[in-house]
Enzyme design. Structure first.
Site, PDB file in Angstrom:
ATOM      1  N   ASP A  56       0.812  -1.221   0.000  1.00 12.01           N
ATOM      2  CA  ASP A  56       0.000   0.000   0.000  1.00 12.01           C
ATOM      3  C   ASP A  56       0.845   1.271   0.000  1.00 12.01           C
ATOM      4  OD1 ASP A  56      -2.155  -1.667   0.187  1.00 12.01           O
ATOM      5  OD2 ASP A  56      -2.990  -0.760   1.996  1.00 12.01           O
ATOM      6  N   HIS A 176       3.596  -2.258   3.339  1.00  8.22           N
ATOM      7  CA  HIS A 176       3.608  -0.899   2.804  1.00  8.22           C
ATOM      8  C   HIS A 176       4.939  -0.617   2.104  1.00  8.22           C
ATOM      9  CE1 HIS A 176       0.379  -0.607   5.795  1.00  8.22           C
ATOM     10  NE2 HIS A 176      -0.082   0.377   5.074  1.00  8.22           N
TER      11      HIS A 176
END
Length: 222
Positions: A56, A176
């Site tokens: 992400d 992430h």
């Protein structure tokens, strides 16, 4: 005052508003049985040990390319939920996600956490959809609302331990590549991939995972 309860209620409202607008805008074009659903994992054939690595908040300076290099070295494909504003600022990195064979997906334009009006939520999704298409030439068919933790997270060894402990066939691993300092993710990723392979897992993108489960459910219903 029940602060924790208020925060959970707020997060639920935020999720609902994003998902409603994503569905209305027709972002999801995965197998019909999954359209409009919120998925954390799927249930594939028990003999098929598959896992999906997702990332992400990119594209991001330094980290996204490091993650892409690691995935390429290990011949692993992942799913990247990108922020529209970051795609605009780093189009070449965003383009590489697709040219390297990964799935690219919508993570809104600004990554705002607060509940938005339907029109603003729609714009966040639409603008990100358009920049992804402009940069890469592909239309995304997946959407994930903001909600990931933006801190650097645990040390690499703890990150690996947590992921391996809770993962199971059909699992979706959330990491992430952007949104902050991601040294721990970059450090943990090669060892994580190695451990999954040693346990007999193979890596798939989210669309591949959903397609596999859709096929299994179709067979089972005959």
């Amino acid at each position: 005052i029940d602060i924790k309860g208020q925060i959970e209620g707020f997060k639920t409202q935020m999720l609902d508003s994003w998902q409603e607008e994503a569905k209305l805008k027709g972002i999801l074009e995965i197998p019909k049985r999954y359209q409009g659903m919120t998925l954390n994992a799927v249930k594939p054939n028990n003999k098929d040990k598959i896992i999906a690595l997702t990332f992400d908040d990119g594209p991001w300076t330094k980290y996204t390319e490091q993650v892409l290099d690691i995935l390429k070295t290990n011949n692993v494909k992942g799913t990247f939920f990108v922020i529209g504003n970051n795609m605009k600022n780093m189009p070449e990195v965003g383009k590489r996600i697709v040219t390297d064979g990964h799935t690219i997906a919508n993570h809104t334009w600004h990554h705002w956490y607060h509940r938005l009006s339907p029109s603003i939520a729609a714009k966040e999704i639409n603008d990100t959809e358009e920049i992804i298409y402009k940069v890469t030439g592909v239309r995304t068919n997946l959407f994930r609302p903001p909600g990931g933790v933006l801190g650097n997270g645990p040390a690499a060894s703890r990150l690996i331990g947590n992921v391996m402990r809770f993962s199971k066939p059909g699992g979706i691993v959330l990491m992430h590549d952007g949104g902050g300092v991601r040294d721990s993710t970059v450090k943990a990723l090669p060892e994580m991939i190695k451990k999954f392979k040693q346990q007999g897992y193979r890596f798939v993108t989210i669309p591949e995972m959903l397609e596999l489960e859709d096929q299994q459910l179709a067979i089972a219903s005959k």
